[in-house]
Design a protein around this motif. Structure first.
Motif, PDB file in Angstrom:
ATOM      1  N   HIS A 191      26.629  33.293 -30.644  1.00  0.00           N
ATOM      2  CA  HIS A 191      27.411  33.605 -29.451  1.00  0.00           C
ATOM      3  C   HIS A 191      26.505  33.997 -28.296  1.00  0.00           C
ATOM      4  N   ASP A 192      25.513  34.835 -28.579  1.00  0.00           N
ATOM      5  CA  ASP A 192      24.640  35.297 -27.505  1.00  0.00           C
ATOM      6  C   ASP A 192      23.864  34.136 -26.894  1.00  0.00           C
ATOM      7  N   VAL A 193      23.409  33.205 -27.730  1.00  0.00           N
ATOM      8  CA  VAL A 193      22.640  32.074 -27.220  1.00  0.00           C
ATOM      9  C   VAL A 193      23.541  31.097 -26.473  1.00  0.00           C
ATOM     10  N   VAL A 194      24.629  30.678 -27.131  1.00  0.00           N
ATOM     11  CA  VAL A 194      25.471  29.623 -26.571  1.00  0.00           C
ATOM     12  C   VAL A 194      26.268  30.126 -25.374  1.00  0.00           C
ATOM     13  N   ALA A 195      26.863  31.309 -25.490  1.00  0.00           N
ATOM     14  CA  ALA A 195      27.707  31.793 -24.393  1.00  0.00           C
ATOM     15  C   ALA A 195      26.897  31.978 -23.118  1.00  0.00           C
ATOM     16  N   HIS A 196      25.702  32.549 -23.250  1.00  0.00           N
ATOM     17  CA  HIS A 196      24.864  32.739 -22.060  1.00  0.00           C
ATOM     18  C   HIS A 196      24.506  31.399 -21.422  1.00  0.00           C
ATOM     19  N   SER A 197      24.024  30.482 -22.219  1.00  0.00           N
ATOM     20  CA  SER A 197      23.577  29.205 -21.671  1.00  0.00           C
ATOM     21  C   SER A 197      24.740  28.396 -21.116  1.00  0.00           C
ATOM     22  N   MET A 198      25.855  28.360 -21.842  1.00  0.00           N
ATOM     23  CA  MET A 198      26.998  27.595 -21.369  1.00  0.00           C
ATOM     24  C   MET A 198      27.560  28.171 -20.070  1.00  0.00           C
ATOM     25  N   ARG A 304      19.475  41.403 -25.955  1.00  0.00           N
ATOM     26  CA  ARG A 304      20.798  40.778 -26.041  1.00  0.00           C
ATOM     27  C   ARG A 304      21.828  41.536 -25.209  1.00  0.00           C
ATOM     28  N   VAL A 305      21.730  42.841 -25.143  1.00  0.00           N
ATOM     29  CA  VAL A 305      22.672  43.612 -24.337  1.00  0.00           C
ATOM     30  C   VAL A 305      22.542  43.229 -22.863  1.00  0.00           C
ATOM     31  N   VAL A 306      21.315  43.156 -22.360  1.00  0.00           N
ATOM     32  CA  VAL A 306      21.110  42.760 -20.966  1.00  0.00           C
ATOM     33  C   VAL A 306      21.601  41.333 -20.741  1.00  0.00           C
ATOM     34  N   GLN A 307      21.294  40.440 -21.686  1.00  0.00           N
ATOM     35  CA  GLN A 307      21.720  39.047 -21.550  1.00  0.00           C
ATOM     36  C   GLN A 307      23.239  38.929 -21.511  1.00  0.00           C
ATOM     37  N   GLU A 308      23.923  39.614 -22.403  1.00  0.00           N
ATOM     38  CA  GLU A 308      25.379  39.518 -22.455  1.00  0.00           C
ATOM     39  C   GLU A 308      26.024  40.133 -21.220  1.00  0.00           C
ATOM     40  N   ALA A 309      25.484  41.266 -20.758  1.00  0.00           N
ATOM     41  CA  ALA A 309      26.054  41.902 -19.574  1.00  0.00           C
ATOM     42  C   ALA A 309      25.904  41.003 -18.345  1.00  0.00           C
ATOM     43  N   LEU A 358      31.686  41.736 -25.672  1.00  0.00           N
ATOM     44  CA  LEU A 358      31.646  43.192 -25.816  1.00  0.00           C
ATOM     45  C   LEU A 358      31.659  43.602 -27.280  1.00  0.00           C
ATOM     46  N   LEU A 359      32.435  42.877 -28.095  1.00  0.00           N
ATOM     47  CA  LEU A 359      32.470  43.197 -29.525  1.00  0.00           C
ATOM     48  C   LEU A 359      31.097  42.992 -30.158  1.00  0.00           C
ATOM     49  N   GLY A 360      30.428  41.891 -29.798  1.00  0.00           N
ATOM     50  CA  GLY A 360      29.096  41.656 -30.339  1.00  0.00           C
ATOM     51  C   GLY A 360      28.105  42.721 -29.902  1.00  0.00           C
ATOM     52  N   MET A 361      28.176  43.121 -28.607  1.00  0.00           N
ATOM     53  CA  MET A 361      27.297  44.195 -28.136  1.00  0.00           C
ATOM     54  C   MET A 361      27.558  45.487 -28.891  1.00  0.00           C
ATOM     55  N   ARG A 362      28.825  45.799 -29.086  1.00  0.00           N
ATOM     56  CA  ARG A 362      29.159  47.053 -29.773  1.00  0.00           C
ATOM     57  C   ARG A 362      28.656  47.035 -31.209  1.00  0.00           C
ATOM     58  N   GLU A 363      28.763  45.882 -31.884  1.00  0.00           N
ATOM     59  CA  GLU A 363      28.259  45.781 -33.254  1.00  0.00           C
ATOM     60  C   GLU A 363      26.746  45.975 -33.294  1.00  0.00           C
ATOM     61  N   ARG A 364      26.046  45.355 -32.347  1.00  0.00           N
ATOM     62  CA  ARG A 364      24.593  45.515 -32.318  1.00  0.00           C
ATOM     63  C   ARG A 364      24.204  46.969 -32.087  1.00  0.00           C
ATOM     64  N   VAL A 365      24.859  47.594 -31.132  1.00  0.00           N
ATOM     65  CA  VAL A 365      24.517  48.975 -30.781  1.00  0.00           C
ATOM     66  C   VAL A 365      24.846  49.919 -31.932  1.00  0.00           C
ATOM     67  N   THR A 366      25.959  49.667 -32.625  1.00  0.00           N
ATOM     68  CA  THR A 366      26.366  50.544 -33.723  1.00  0.00           C
ATOM     69  C   THR A 366      25.355  50.521 -34.857  1.00  0.00           C
ATOM     70  N   SER A 371      25.426  54.124 -28.520  1.00  0.00           N
ATOM     71  CA  SER A 371      26.741  54.232 -27.898  1.00  0.00           C
ATOM     72  C   SER A 371      26.843  53.210 -26.773  1.00  0.00           C
ATOM     73  N   LEU A 372      28.041  52.700 -26.570  1.00  0.00           N
ATOM     74  CA  LEU A 372      28.292  51.711 -25.529  1.00  0.00           C
ATOM     75  C   LEU A 372      29.565  52.072 -24.791  1.00  0.00           C
ATOM     76  N   THR A 373      29.498  52.074 -23.476  1.00  0.00           N
ATOM     77  CA  THR A 373      30.682  52.249 -22.637  1.00  0.00           C
ATOM     78  C   THR A 373      30.720  51.109 -21.637  1.00  0.00           C
ATOM     79  N   ALA A 374      31.887  50.557 -21.449  1.00  0.00           N
ATOM     80  CA  ALA A 374      32.057  49.442 -20.517  1.00  0.00           C
ATOM     81  C   ALA A 374      33.411  49.577 -19.846  1.00  0.00           C
ATOM     82  N   GLY A 375      33.447  49.256 -18.555  1.00  0.00           N
ATOM     83  CA  GLY A 375      34.708  49.347 -17.843  1.00  0.00           C
ATOM     84  C   GLY A 375      34.526  49.080 -16.355  1.00  0.00           C
ATOM     85  N   PRO A 376      35.637  48.978 -15.641  1.00  0.00           N
ATOM     86  CA  PRO A 376      35.565  48.692 -14.203  1.00  0.00           C
ATOM     87  C   PRO A 376      35.048  49.890 -13.420  1.00  0.00           C
ATOM     88  N   GLU A 377      34.414  49.597 -12.291  1.00  0.00           N
ATOM     89  CA  GLU A 377      33.935  50.623 -11.382  1.00  0.00           C
ATOM     90  C   GLU A 377      35.027  50.958 -10.364  1.00  0.00           C
TER      91      GLU A 377
END
Length: 401
Positions: A191-198, A304-309, A358-366, A371-377
């Motif tokens: 997911h991290d490879v394909v989603a970023h590139s696509m 991967r966290v920076v790439q996904e974000a 976000l689910l993949g990031m949370r799994e990696r961080v866990t 800890s991971l927090t994500a949301g609108p500003e």
């Protein structure tokens, strides 16, 4: 063609043996029908004992009660000990060996002790009755002890078989869990490879399509970004597949020695940010502190966290959005903060909902107790903040992905 070796759920060998034992007791009773005390009446008692012995394995306690009751009839009738009374010893052996509770065997032994005294009292002979009672007691006690020894060994073997079965089930469960974990890890990497590139390629391809007539030079630049991103994705996919094929200690050596299997590291973050700048994001990066020597897995997680974000910012905030990437290296943790202003141009074909970024990031961080927090500003845009604690000692971790 296979031959059935069971009948009514019981082994044929055991059934044949029980039938032979019962037939022997019945034959002894019939052979002595004329000469023995009690005649055919005593023979009927012997035949009853023989029939009961057919069920000595499946219902040992009930068989012992029936045989004891028939033996009591024999004592009351004063027919004395007869040859078919060997059924009493067989029933005693069976209840001790096959009984569900040892208490039944102990109770049967007590009843047999009383029977020994009664049988000795009715046995004609020239010796004193207590000598006969002692002989009967020795034979009965020997049968009881042999049955107890066989029971103990049988239960021990059953416990070993049950333990082996339990261990086999645990191994299968661990194997299934390992397979599920491996699939999750591979899916996360893909997911991290394909989603970023696509995401980059789709945005650039849409832009090139609209700028083809207005600004051919800019369209050619966008197409070049698509080609470069595709090559980079293909290279990373090959690297990922190579690492998965070389899993294990030998594969770890290949990863360390072969540059084609190198792991994504923090040193490659500038190249990652440059690709997103080429894709149309205005990326500003800020680093606070001195990057420490991180375990390979933790370093990959940060990358991967920076790439996904950034991928999410490109897909949802759009081309032209401003993104700030802030890396903070402290003594005990690494903090990553990625914030976009949400003011880019809307994408032509919005990304479909239900992604797993976000689910993949949370799994990696866990995995690293982070800890991971994500949301609108409040002022618009989106923020991703990750904190990853550093290990107390340098880790020799090697990840096969």
């Amino acid at each position: 063609m296979t031959v059935r070796r069971t009948l009514f759920g019981r082994p044929l060998r055991g059934i044949a043996f029980d039938v032979a034992v019962s037939a022997l007791v019945a034959f002894v009773g019939l052979a002595s029908a004329v000469s023995q005390p009690g005649g055919w009446g005593a023979t009927g008692v012997g035949l009853g004992m023989a029939v009961a012995l057919l069920f000595r394995r499946t219902h040992p306690s009930a068989v012992t009660v029936v045989v004891a009751a028939l033996a009591l009839v024999q004592v009351i009738a004063r027919w004395g000990p007869l040859a078919f009374d060997v059924a009493v010893l067989i029933a005693l052996y069976s209840v001790v060996k096959y009984g569900r509770r040892l208490r039944d065997g102990v109770l049967a032994g007590a009843v047999a002790a009383v029977g020994v005294l009664l049988a000795a009292a009715q046995t004609p002979g020239v010796v004193m009755w207590w000598v006969t009672a002692l002989w009967y007691a020795l034979v009965t006690g020997a049968v009881w002890l042999v049955a107890l020894n066989v029971r103990t060994r049988r239960l021990y073997v059953l416990s070993l078989e049950e333990r082996a079965t339990t261990l086999e089930r645990e191994r299968e469960a661990e194997s299934r869990a390992a397979v599920a974990e491996e699939r999750t890890r591979i899916a996360r990497e893909l997911h991290d490879v394909v989603a970023h590139s696509m995401a980059v390629m789709i945005v650039q391809a849409d832009g090139a399509r609209f700028m083809l007539d207005r600004d051919p030079e800019q369209a050619r630049a966008a197409v070049k970004v698509v080609a470069d991103t595709g090559r980079s994705a293909l290279e990373e996919m090959r690297r990922l597949v190579g690492v998965l094929r070389d899993a294990g200690p030998a594969g770890a050596d290949v990863v360390a020695a072969d540059p084609e299997h190198r792991r994504l590291a923090l040193a490659e973050l500038p190249d990652l940010l440059a690709r997103f700048r080429d894709a149309g994001l205005h990326v500003r990066d800020d680093v606070t502190g001195q990057p420490p020597a991180l375990p390979p897995g933790l370093e990959l997680t940060v990358y991967r966290v920076v790439q996904e974000a950034l991928t999410n910012a490109l897909k949802h905030a759009g081309v032209g959005a401003t993104v700030e990437v802030r890396m903070t290296y402290a003594a005990d943790a690494v903090e990553v903060r990625v914030v976009d202003d949400g003011r880019g141009r809307p994408v032509v074909s919005p990304a479909p909902p239900g992604g797993h970024g976000l689910l993949g990031m949370r799994e990696r961080v866990t995995v690293y107790d982070g800890s991971l927090t994500a949301g609108p500003e409040p002022t618009g845009g989106w923020q991703v903040r990750v904190r990853l604690p550093l290990p107390s000692e340098p880790s020799a971790e090697v990840i096969a992905a």
